[in-house]
Design a protein around this motif. Structure first.
Motif, short mmCIF file in Angstrom:
data_model
loop_
_atom_site.label_atom_id
_atom_site.label_comp_id
_atom_site.label_asym_id
_atom_site.label_seq_id
_atom_site.Cartn_x
_atom_site.Cartn_y
_atom_site.Cartn_z
N TYR A 138 -2.04 5.29 -8.30
CA TYR A 138 -3.12 5.29 -8.98
C TYR A 138 -3.36 6.53 -9.89
O TYR A 138 -3.76 6.34 -11.01
CB TYR A 138 -4.32 5.39 -7.84
N CYS B 195 -3.06 8.70 -3.78
CA CYS B 195 -2.16 7.64 -4.33
C CYS B 195 -1.45 7.79 -5.63
O CYS B 195 -2.15 7.96 -6.64
CB CYS B 195 -3.27 6.24 -4.60
N PRO C 247 -1.06 0.91 -10.79
CA PRO C 247 -0.53 0.55 -9.55
C PRO C 247 0.30 -0.83 -9.47
O PRO C 247 0.78 -0.88 -8.84
CB PRO C 247 -1.95 0.36 -8.73
N ILE D 293 0.76 -1.34 0.04
CA ILE D 293 -0.10 0.10 0.09
C ILE D 293 0.83 1.27 0.25
O ILE D 293 0.65 2.11 -0.93
CB ILE D 293 -0.84 -0.08 1.21
N VAL E 4 -8.64 -4.72 -0.80
CA VAL E 4 -8.84 -3.68 -1.81
C VAL E 4 -7.54 -3.74 -2.76
O VAL E 4 -7.36 -3.62 -3.79
CB VAL E 4 -9.31 -2.26 -1.34
N GLN F 214 -7.65 6.61 -2.42
CA GLN F 214 -7.47 7.07 -3.96
C GLN F 214 -6.96 8.36 -4.19
O GLN F 214 -5.84 8.44 -5.13
CB GLN F 214 -8.87 6.87 -4.52
N ARG G 162 2.76 1.90 -3.00
CA ARG G 162 1.78 2.60 -4.21
C ARG G 162 1.42 3.86 -3.86
O ARG G 162 1.36 4.91 -4.64
CB ARG G 162 0.50 1.64 -4.20
N LEU G 163 1.44 4.37 -2.52
CA LEU G 163 1.07 5.69 -2.39
C LEU G 163 2.05 6.81 -2.69
O LEU G 163 1.76 7.67 -3.18
CB LEU G 163 0.75 5.82 -0.70
FE1 SF4 Z 1 -4.06 0.60 -3.83
FE2 SF4 Z 1 -5.56 1.59 -5.78
FE3 SF4 Z 1 -5.87 2.38 -3.17
FE4 SF4 Z 1 -3.90 3.19 -4.29
S1 SF4 Z 1 -5.94 3.40 -4.89
S2 SF4 Z 1 -3.65 2.42 -2.35
S3 SF4 Z 1 -3.16 1.33 -5.71
S4 SF4 Z 1 -6.11 0.24 -4.05
#
Ligand code: SF4
Length: 386
Positions: free
Chosen positions: A231, A228, A236, A166, A211, A225, A169-170
């Protein structure tokens, strides 16, 4: 803007999502009466500690029945410390990575010393520092953080596989280097809610499971979202970098079920220094190139037990995968021709009546053999020659 500047907003979004979507049923996160712990309330650290060690390398759904059985067999730290290693291994049988069971057993005595014999039922006397928990063998920073935040609702950060993914990705972090890990730890500390640390850490784990999954993150349902980078700006699933999978070769193993003339079978206990040390198994070993599987069994039993056997009919064959290797077992029934079995490559040998095999801790692959053997014997085929 740095993500840390959004920590309040991230906490609000994540905790709101958790209140509705979190896994509020995980049994070790509940009070003994089954109710949810309120912020600031403490939960017994004993069950949480056991669960956290079981969860190392193992999925929640696999751990659940083991944890429930464990808590019936060893309901308190005292019960565990007073038990025998044999019983602890028996309870762990099938969960894999058996060194964890031995470490828990050993650690139960360390914990009693740390807490004080007369205080183990007083939650306030249990260690609340990450460094204290990390004194126990096999407890790293993330396991310690998870125990402390779950049991005492104290702000100890975690960085398990879900949380790493997580956070990577953030901040669209691709790297898995030590420097990158340090950055992720800092983020875990900075973002952690100081009011609800237990729920915040659990929310991250639940988000990672439900998720922000490795292959198909459901970004449209994600409460993070808007924060992130992966994203918003990338794909991702490219974060973090995937580790190259090692190619696992298949090793063939020959196993002999040796019967004596009263229908007992021979089992041996693995050396403490070996992997799965202390567990019991049926004798056998690796097939050499250009050797028949019957030849393997004959040779292995001669080398490891000093006996000559006649290899009889095949009982079963099956593949069993470990994380780092795949084994293909072929199991034959054997008749003892000559020699007195000696533990030349194990710590102990025993002749055991087949119905009593369930009293010994065996690795998962051997439990398949036991169940097939029981089936075979219940069909009226007493032994190889009887
Ligand atoms: Fe993970 Fe998508 Fe949430 Fe980013 S937006 S933390 S990639 S689920």
């Amino acid at each position: 803007m740095y993500l840390s500047d959004s920590s309040d907003a991230i906490q609000i979004h994540l905790l709101d999502w958790f209140d509705t979507n979190g896994r509020h049923w995980i049994p070790w996160k509940l009070h003994q009466n089954g109710t949810l712990a309120k912020p600031g309330q403490r939960i017994s650290p004993y069950g949480i500690w056991i669960a956290e060690v079981m969860l190392q390398q193992t999925k929640l759904q696999v751990v659940l029945p083991y944890w429930r059985n464990w808590m019936k067999s060893f309901p308190t730290l005292n019960d565990l410390a007073k038990s025998e290693e044999h019983d602890v291994l028996l309870q762990w049988q099938g969960l894999g990575y058996y060194s964890r069971a031995k470490r828990i057993f050993y650690s139960s005595k360390l914990l009693i010393n740390l807490i004080g014999k007369n205080h183990i039922f007083d939650i306030s006397c249990w260690p609340t520092e990450v460094s204290q928990w990390m004194l126990l063998p096999g407890i790293g920073r993330t396991t310690a953080g998870s125990i402390i935040s779950s049991a005492f609702d104290l702000p100890a950060p975690i960085l398990d596989g879900n949380v790493k993914r997580i956070f990577s990705r953030l901040i669209a972090n691709y790297e898995t280097t030590t420097k990158a890990q340090k950055k992720l730890w800092e983020l875990s500390f900075t973002l952690l809610s100081k009011d609800r640390p237990r729920d915040f850490n659990q929310a991250l784990m639940d988000l990672g499971t439900k998720v922000c999954t490795p292959q198909k993150p459901s970004c449209s349902f994600c409460p993070l979202q808007n924060f992130c980078d992966a994203y918003i700006n990338y794909n991702p699933i490219d974060f973090p970098k995937k580790e190259m999978k090692k190619i696992i070769s298949l090793q063939k193993i020959g196993i002999g079920i040796v019967f004596n003339n009263i229908g007992e079978v021979l089992i041996d206990q693995r050396l403490e220094s070996s992997s799965m040390g202390g567990m019991w198994e049926f004798p056998g070993g690796k097939k050499m190139p250009d050797e028949s599987i019957k030849g393997t069994i004959k040779r292995e039993l001669k080398e490891e037990l000093g006996i000559i056997v006649k290899v009889g009919e095949k009982l079963l064959s099956f593949e069993h995968a470990y994380t780092h290797k795949k084994l293909y077992f072929t199991v034959h029934l054997c008749e003892l021709v000559s020699g007195e079995p000696k533990p030349l490559a194990s710590q102990k040998l025993l002749w055991v009546s087949p119905e009593n095999l369930i009293d010994f801790p065996f690795p998962a692959a051997n439990t398949k053999i036991i169940s097939e053997l029981h089936q075979y014997l219940s069909n009226g085929k007493k032994t190889l020659n009887h």
